[in-house]
Design a protein around this motif. Structure first.
Motif, mmCIF file in Angstrom:
data_model
loop_
_atom_site.group_PDB
_atom_site.id
_atom_site.type_symbol
_atom_site.label_atom_id
_atom_site.label_comp_id
_atom_site.label_asym_id
_atom_site.label_seq_id
_atom_site.Cartn_x
_atom_site.Cartn_y
_atom_site.Cartn_z
ATOM 1 N N HIS A 284 5.535 4.980 -0.283
ATOM 2 C CA HIS A 284 4.850 6.156 -0.044
ATOM 3 C C HIS A 284 5.125 7.226 -1.237
ATOM 4 O O HIS A 284 5.897 6.882 -2.084
ATOM 5 N N MET B 278 0.819 -1.254 -0.033
ATOM 6 C CA MET B 278 -0.050 -0.041 -0.041
ATOM 7 C C MET B 278 0.785 1.166 0.122
ATOM 8 O O MET B 278 1.814 1.171 0.735
ATOM 9 N N ASP C 115 -1.665 10.585 4.545
ATOM 10 C CA ASP C 115 -1.814 9.381 5.798
ATOM 11 C C ASP C 115 -1.019 9.917 6.750
ATOM 12 O O ASP C 115 -0.743 9.314 7.929
ATOM 13 N N SER D 33 1.450 5.242 0.917
ATOM 14 C CA SER D 33 0.849 6.158 1.767
ATOM 15 C C SER D 33 1.194 7.504 1.235
ATOM 16 O O SER D 33 2.332 7.644 0.543
#
Length: 128
Positions: free
Chosen positions: A33, A1, A94, A3
């Motif tokens: 990220h 994932m 985030d 961020s």
């Protein structure tokens, strides 16, 4: 994932002012990220760079880092700190990277983790 990491003006000036390897530190802390900067931050860096001196040099480097390494996004807010908080409140961020204590508190109040300086030149995460 991946961020979304929203960087503040002073975070982008850390490489010169505090000898912090900002993007290396973000890599160390986070798996995957996207560094993101509001246009208001880029504009603030541009204005600070025009003033010259040590702060101007740090701002110039920060401006280059923002335009070269960050996704630039528009916000309703034209003041840099408000733009960062806007992204936090809208759920875009985030993480927020800043050493500005009032901005850290605003981000944490919005439910967003803060990445700030810990020790001489390392970054650490504070959860809301």
């Amino acid at each position: 994932m991946v961020s979304t990491v929203v960087v503040d003006t002073n975070a982008l000036m850390m490489p010169v002012e505090l000898d912090v390897r900002l993007f290396d530190e973000l890599e160390r802390l986070l798996d995957g990220h996207e560094p993101t900067a509001p246009q208001a931050v880029v504009e603030e860096l541009r204005k600070l760079a025009e003033k010259g001196g040590e702060e101007g040099i740090a701002a110039s480097v920060g401006h280059d880092l923002a335009t070269d390494r960050c996704l630039l996004v528009d916000t309703e807010a034209s003041y840099a700190d408000d733009a960062v908080v806007e992204l936090a409140r809208e759920g875009v961020a985030d993480y927020v990277v800043t050493n500005d204590q009032p901005l850290q508190e605003r981000a944490l109040d919005a439910g967003v983790a803060v990445i700030g300086l810990r020790g001489k030149n390392k970054l650490a995460v504070t959860q809301p």
